[in-house]
Scaffold this motif. Structure first.
Motif, PDB file in Angstrom:
ATOM      1  N   ALA B  82       1.027  -1.136   0.022  1.00 43.69           N
ATOM      2  CA  ALA B  82       0.083   0.179   0.187  1.00 43.69           C
ATOM      3  C   ALA B  82       0.771   1.196  -0.169  1.00 43.69           C
ATOM      4  O   ALA B  82       0.327   2.440  -0.776  1.00 43.69           O
ATOM      5  CB  ALA B  82      -1.028   0.075   0.961  1.00 43.69           C
ATOM      6  N   MET B  83       2.141   1.115   0.723  1.00 39.36           N
ATOM      7  CA  MET B  83       2.925   2.282   0.780  1.00 39.36           C
ATOM      8  C   MET B  83       3.285   2.622  -0.520  1.00 39.36           C
ATOM      9  O   MET B  83       3.574   3.755  -1.157  1.00 39.36           O
ATOM     10  CB  MET B  83       4.196   1.822   1.676  1.00 39.36           C
ATOM     11  N   LEU B  84       3.655   1.584  -1.488  1.00 38.88           N
ATOM     12  CA  LEU B  84       4.312   1.993  -2.739  1.00 38.88           C
ATOM     13  C   LEU B  84       3.322   2.352  -3.688  1.00 38.88           C
ATOM     14  O   LEU B  84       3.433   3.255  -4.309  1.00 38.88           O
ATOM     15  CB  LEU B  84       4.843   0.527  -3.371  1.00 38.88           C
ATOM     16  N   PHE B  85       2.127   1.881  -3.509  1.00 39.07           N
ATOM     17  CA  PHE B  85       0.914   2.306  -4.336  1.00 39.07           C
ATOM     18  C   PHE B  85       0.648   3.820  -3.892  1.00 39.07           C
ATOM     19  O   PHE B  85       0.430   4.722  -4.693  1.00 39.07           O
ATOM     20  CB  PHE B  85      -0.438   1.612  -3.922  1.00 39.07           C
ATOM     21  N   GLU B  86       0.704   4.243  -2.659  1.00 40.63           N
ATOM     22  CA  GLU B  86       0.519   5.542  -2.158  1.00 40.63           C
ATOM     23  C   GLU B  86       1.711   6.534  -2.964  1.00 40.63           C
ATOM     24  O   GLU B  86       1.275   7.796  -3.298  1.00 40.63           O
ATOM     25  CB  GLU B  86       0.403   5.604  -0.642  1.00 40.63           C
ATOM     26  N   CYS B  87       2.689   6.005  -2.780  1.00 40.12           N
ATOM     27  CA  CYS B  87       3.796   6.701  -3.459  1.00 40.12           C
ATOM     28  C   CYS B  87       3.590   6.955  -4.956  1.00 40.12           C
ATOM     29  O   CYS B  87       3.887   8.254  -5.493  1.00 40.12           O
ATOM     30  CB  CYS B  87       5.253   5.994  -3.387  1.00 40.12           C
ATOM     31  N   PHE B  88       3.409   6.067  -5.642  1.00 39.53           N
ATOM     32  CA  PHE B  88       2.850   6.104  -6.897  1.00 39.53           C
ATOM     33  C   PHE B  88       1.783   7.128  -7.151  1.00 39.53           C
ATOM     34  O   PHE B  88       1.971   7.909  -8.063  1.00 39.53           O
ATOM     35  CB  PHE B  88       2.265   4.721  -7.521  1.00 39.53           C
ATOM     36  N   MET B 132       6.811   5.935  -9.220  1.00 36.04           N
ATOM     37  CA  MET B 132       5.881   6.211 -10.304  1.00 36.04           C
ATOM     38  C   MET B 132       6.226   5.289 -11.499  1.00 36.04           C
ATOM     39  O   MET B 132       5.530   4.478 -12.193  1.00 36.04           O
ATOM     40  CB  MET B 132       5.909   7.368 -10.632  1.00 36.04           C
ATOM     41  N   LEU B 133       7.758   5.152 -11.566  1.00 31.18           N
ATOM     42  CA  LEU B 133       8.121   4.547 -12.756  1.00 31.18           C
ATOM     43  C   LEU B 133       8.460   3.069 -12.703  1.00 31.18           C
ATOM     44  O   LEU B 133       8.367   2.058 -13.508  1.00 31.18           O
ATOM     45  CB  LEU B 133       9.718   5.108 -13.295  1.00 31.18           C
ATOM     46  N   ARG B 134       8.626   2.848 -11.592  1.00 28.66           N
ATOM     47  CA  ARG B 134       8.836   1.402 -11.270  1.00 28.66           C
ATOM     48  C   ARG B 134       7.969   0.545 -10.575  1.00 28.66           C
ATOM     49  O   ARG B 134       8.083  -0.628 -10.312  1.00 28.66           O
ATOM     50  CB  ARG B 134      10.378   1.324 -10.344  1.00 28.66           C
ATOM     51  N   ALA B 135       7.044   1.082  -9.948  1.00 27.33           N
ATOM     52  CA  ALA B 135       5.765   0.583  -9.143  1.00 27.33           C
ATOM     53  C   ALA B 135       5.346  -0.844  -9.641  1.00 27.33           C
ATOM     54  O   ALA B 135       5.279  -1.829  -9.227  1.00 27.33           O
ATOM     55  CB  ALA B 135       4.637   1.415  -8.716  1.00 27.33           C
ATOM     56  N   GLU B 136       5.207  -0.537 -10.991  1.00 33.19           N
ATOM     57  CA  GLU B 136       4.344  -1.891 -11.782  1.00 33.19           C
ATOM     58  C   GLU B 136       5.352  -2.917 -11.911  1.00 33.19           C
ATOM     59  O   GLU B 136       4.762  -4.072 -12.086  1.00 33.19           O
ATOM     60  CB  GLU B 136       3.972  -1.157 -13.246  1.00 33.19           C
ATOM     61  N   ASP B 137       6.743  -2.773 -11.919  1.00 31.26           N
ATOM     62  CA  ASP B 137       7.441  -3.912 -11.932  1.00 31.26           C
ATOM     63  C   ASP B 137       7.686  -4.649 -10.745  1.00 31.26           C
ATOM     64  O   ASP B 137       8.626  -5.497 -10.575  1.00 31.26           O
ATOM     65  CB  ASP B 137       8.916  -3.441 -12.398  1.00 31.26           C
ATOM     66  N   GLN B 138       7.273  -4.232  -9.591  1.00 30.48           N
ATOM     67  CA  GLN B 138       7.367  -4.812  -8.421  1.00 30.48           C
ATOM     68  C   GLN B 138       6.741  -5.799  -7.990  1.00 30.48           C
ATOM     69  O   GLN B 138       6.497  -6.133  -6.700  1.00 30.48           O
ATOM     70  CB  GLN B 138       7.855  -3.566  -7.298  1.00 30.48           C
ATOM     71  N   HIS B 139       6.034  -6.393  -8.699  1.00 31.40           N
ATOM     72  CA  HIS B 139       5.430  -7.661  -8.263  1.00 31.40           C
ATOM     73  C   HIS B 139       4.195  -7.595  -7.124  1.00 31.40           C
ATOM     74  O   HIS B 139       4.047  -8.147  -6.098  1.00 31.40           O
ATOM     75  CB  HIS B 139       6.225  -8.737  -8.105  1.00 31.40           C
ATOM     76  N   LEU B 140       3.500  -6.254  -7.643  1.00 30.23           N
ATOM     77  CA  LEU B 140       2.514  -5.898  -6.591  1.00 30.23           C
ATOM     78  C   LEU B 140       1.195  -7.143  -6.918  1.00 30.23           C
ATOM     79  O   LEU B 140       1.164  -7.639  -7.984  1.00 30.23           O
ATOM     80  CB  LEU B 140       1.814  -4.582  -6.772  1.00 30.23           C
ATOM     81  N   ALA B 142      -2.398  -8.373  -7.883  1.00 31.28           N
ATOM     82  CA  ALA B 142      -3.173  -7.932  -8.932  1.00 31.28           C
ATOM     83  C   ALA B 142      -4.219  -6.695  -8.963  1.00 31.28           C
ATOM     84  O   ALA B 142      -4.118  -5.994  -9.730  1.00 31.28           O
ATOM     85  CB  ALA B 142      -3.960  -9.345  -9.624  1.00 31.28           C
ATOM     86  N   ALA B 143      -4.744  -6.669  -7.939  1.00 33.41           N
ATOM     87  CA  ALA B 143      -5.636  -5.564  -7.704  1.00 33.41           C
ATOM     88  C   ALA B 143      -5.064  -4.174  -7.772  1.00 33.41           C
ATOM     89  O   ALA B 143      -5.586  -3.312  -8.753  1.00 33.41           O
ATOM     90  CB  ALA B 143      -6.404  -5.748  -6.284  1.00 33.41           C
ATOM     91  N   LEU B 144      -4.010  -3.720  -7.050  1.00 38.37           N
ATOM     92  CA  LEU B 144      -2.919  -2.659  -7.242  1.00 38.37           C
ATOM     93  C   LEU B 144      -2.350  -2.460  -8.547  1.00 38.37           C
ATOM     94  O   LEU B 144      -2.201  -1.361  -8.951  1.00 38.37           O
ATOM     95  CB  LEU B 144      -1.992  -2.824  -5.949  1.00 38.37           C
ATOM     96  N   SER B 145      -1.814  -3.799  -8.911  1.00 45.32           N
ATOM     97  CA  SER B 145      -1.249  -3.563 -10.333  1.00 45.32           C
ATOM     98  C   SER B 145      -2.310  -3.047 -11.152  1.00 45.32           C
ATOM     99  O   SER B 145      -1.896  -2.240 -12.079  1.00 45.32           O
ATOM    100  CB  SER B 145      -0.985  -4.799 -10.669  1.00 45.32           C
ATOM    101  N   ARG B 146      -3.678  -3.501 -11.217  1.00 46.81           N
ATOM    102  CA  ARG B 146      -4.453  -2.915 -12.345  1.00 46.81           C
ATOM    103  C   ARG B 146      -4.706  -1.574 -11.847  1.00 46.81           C
ATOM    104  O   ARG B 146      -5.116  -0.845 -12.932  1.00 46.81           O
ATOM    105  CB  ARG B 146      -5.929  -3.849 -12.027  1.00 46.81           C
ATOM    106  N   ARG B 147      -4.960  -1.209 -10.810  1.00 43.94           N
ATOM    107  CA  ARG B 147      -5.368   0.355 -10.337  1.00 43.94           C
ATOM    108  C   ARG B 147      -4.015   1.302 -10.927  1.00 43.94           C
ATOM    109  O   ARG B 147      -4.428   2.253 -11.435  1.00 43.94           O
ATOM    110  CB  ARG B 147      -5.346   0.590  -8.821  1.00 43.94           C
ATOM    111  N   ILE B 148      -2.992   0.628 -10.713  1.00 44.02           N
ATOM    112  CA  ILE B 148      -1.775   1.622 -11.427  1.00 44.02           C
ATOM    113  C   ILE B 148      -1.778   1.710 -12.789  1.00 44.02           C
ATOM    114  O   ILE B 148      -1.920   2.768 -13.206  1.00 44.02           O
ATOM    115  CB  ILE B 148      -0.540   0.804 -10.711  1.00 44.02           C
ATOM    116  N   LYS B 149      -2.074   0.477 -13.537  1.00 49.49           N
ATOM    117  CA  LYS B 149      -2.234   0.423 -14.884  1.00 49.49           C
ATOM    118  C   LYS B 149      -3.395   1.423 -15.377  1.00 49.49           C
ATOM    119  O   LYS B 149      -3.311   2.071 -16.302  1.00 49.49           O
ATOM    120  CB  LYS B 149      -2.678  -0.924 -15.275  1.00 49.49           C
ATOM    121  N   LEU B 150      -4.578   1.438 -14.746  1.00 43.83           N
ATOM    122  CA  LEU B 150      -5.671   2.377 -15.025  1.00 43.83           C
ATOM    123  C   LEU B 150      -5.317   3.792 -14.993  1.00 43.83           C
ATOM    124  O   LEU B 150      -5.674   4.598 -15.790  1.00 43.83           O
ATOM    125  CB  LEU B 150      -6.973   1.749 -14.317  1.00 43.83           C
ATOM    126  N   LEU B 151      -4.422   4.142 -13.856  1.00 45.41           N
ATOM    127  CA  LEU B 151      -4.159   5.321 -13.691  1.00 45.41           C
ATOM    128  C   LEU B 151      -3.114   6.027 -14.714  1.00 45.41           C
ATOM    129  O   LEU B 151      -3.291   6.929 -15.237  1.00 45.41           O
ATOM    130  CB  LEU B 151      -3.627   5.707 -12.241  1.00 45.41           C
TER     131      LEU B 151
END
Lengths: 222, 222
Positions: B82-88, B132-140, B142-151
């Motif tokens: 959640a911390m990484l997501f909030e940073c993103f 922001m640049l690396r969050a998606e690569d950190q094996h989050l 599925a739910a958070l990955s999807r939210r990041i992708k949508l954003l």
């Protein structure tokens, strides 16, 4: 004396004219086979890293994928970190091959640069693209990280030299060659993040769209 | 009936006019303080992730950096993912703020796009750029990955809309707007890989060099 020296390191002597009875006879074929097997290991590792991520991919899984034991893997590459480095190097070799071809082409430097953009795009979406782009972020040891950085710097220098050659031959206008190389490399490297094989454009079509933007810019009539 | 409904969820009632004796009185200040502390936690996490890498950064280290206990961290953000997501999200908020400002500017769309490139560059080299640049690569998950992708898709759409507006108002020539947006985003995102604070150019100067390349292209007189 040279004969004595040869005797002290028989493994470097291929003895291609020795009779078949020699333990070194026919050694070239096994060596070639080993090289081929090593390439297969590196390719399988690249695919595993890209699919599962470097940290999640295990050598156990890789050995299973290849139908060999884990100690067998170590005959070819001495560990996971070395495996990632070899994947990086294999990808870079593709880019270097493209550079060598483009640098020699008897055309204006702008055309050489654009031909290189096409070769670079192909390498980025190839089997080793993921490793090439991500290797540096995977917390490799300092020694390998440094080697990767140096190899990347080498590519950047040659790309910049292509742009400088274009400014010199008049095919590229005066510009900040360093920032131009970074903008080009960034646009191409980022393909590794968004490109999917089922995309509507193939890598060469994407490279052509990029070349169009970088060639004449975006400014419209107003 | 509405009163009954209100009684059943008193926590939603701020009771700003209640006497100081109420347990809810003066609640706004602690709430503001909590928001500020939460921001401090997220900022410290962003810096830890960038410096040590996501996998190597531990919440124990982060708690020590902030001089609090690990359970205290959980009061603000419920875990490392959640911390990484909030940073993103914090980094994205900077980009979104820049977009909103640029989209409203009463100038040609090409100028709005170039203003956005400056805002984007500032966000990429800012505190949350790495995440922001690396969050998606950190094996989050599925739910958070999807939210990041949508954003991310949302930002891409708005960038493309700026380019399309330029084609419509004549300030940008006809081009493949999708590939142009990808080339621009790639050049800017890649700054996160090579930019160092001690570089000879600051982020705004880098953005101006990129704008120069994207505006008029590289083609020289020959």
């Amino acid at each position: 004396m040279p004969q004595t020296a040869n005797k002290s390191r028989p493994r470097k002597d291929l003895r291609t004219s020795s009779p078949p009875a020699s333990p070194w006879a026919g050694r070239r074929r096994p060596r070639e086979q080993k090289a081929l097997k090593r390439e297969a290991v590196i390719l399988a590792a690249a695919r595993a890293f890209r699919t599962r991520g470097y940290h999640n991919a295990s050598l156990d899984d890789l050995a299973r994928d290849l139908g060999v034991t884990k100690p067998t893997l170590y005959l070819y590459v001495p560990g996971k970190e070395a495996m990632l480095f070899e994947c990086f190097r294999a990808g870079l070799a593709q880019i270097q091959a493209s550079l060598e071809e483009c640098e020699r082409a008897p055309v204006l430097a702008r055309e050489r640069l654009f031909a290189f953009i096409r070769g670079y795009a192909a390498a980025i979406v190839g089997d080793f693209g993921w490793c090439m782009l991500r290797a540096e972020d995977q917390h490799l040891g300092a020694a390998l990280s440094r080697r990767i950085k140096l190899l990347k710097i080498g590519i950047d220098r040659r790309m910049r030299a292509l742009i400088e050659a274009g400014v010199a031959d008049g095919s590229i206008r005066e510009c900040d060659t360093k920032m131009t190389a970074f903008a080009l490399a960034g646009a191409l490297n980022w393909m590794g993040h968004w490109y999917r094989e089922d995309a509507s454009l193939n890598p060469q079509e994407i490279a052509d769209r990029f070349i169009d933007v970088f060639n004449v810019g975006l400014r419209g009539p107003r």
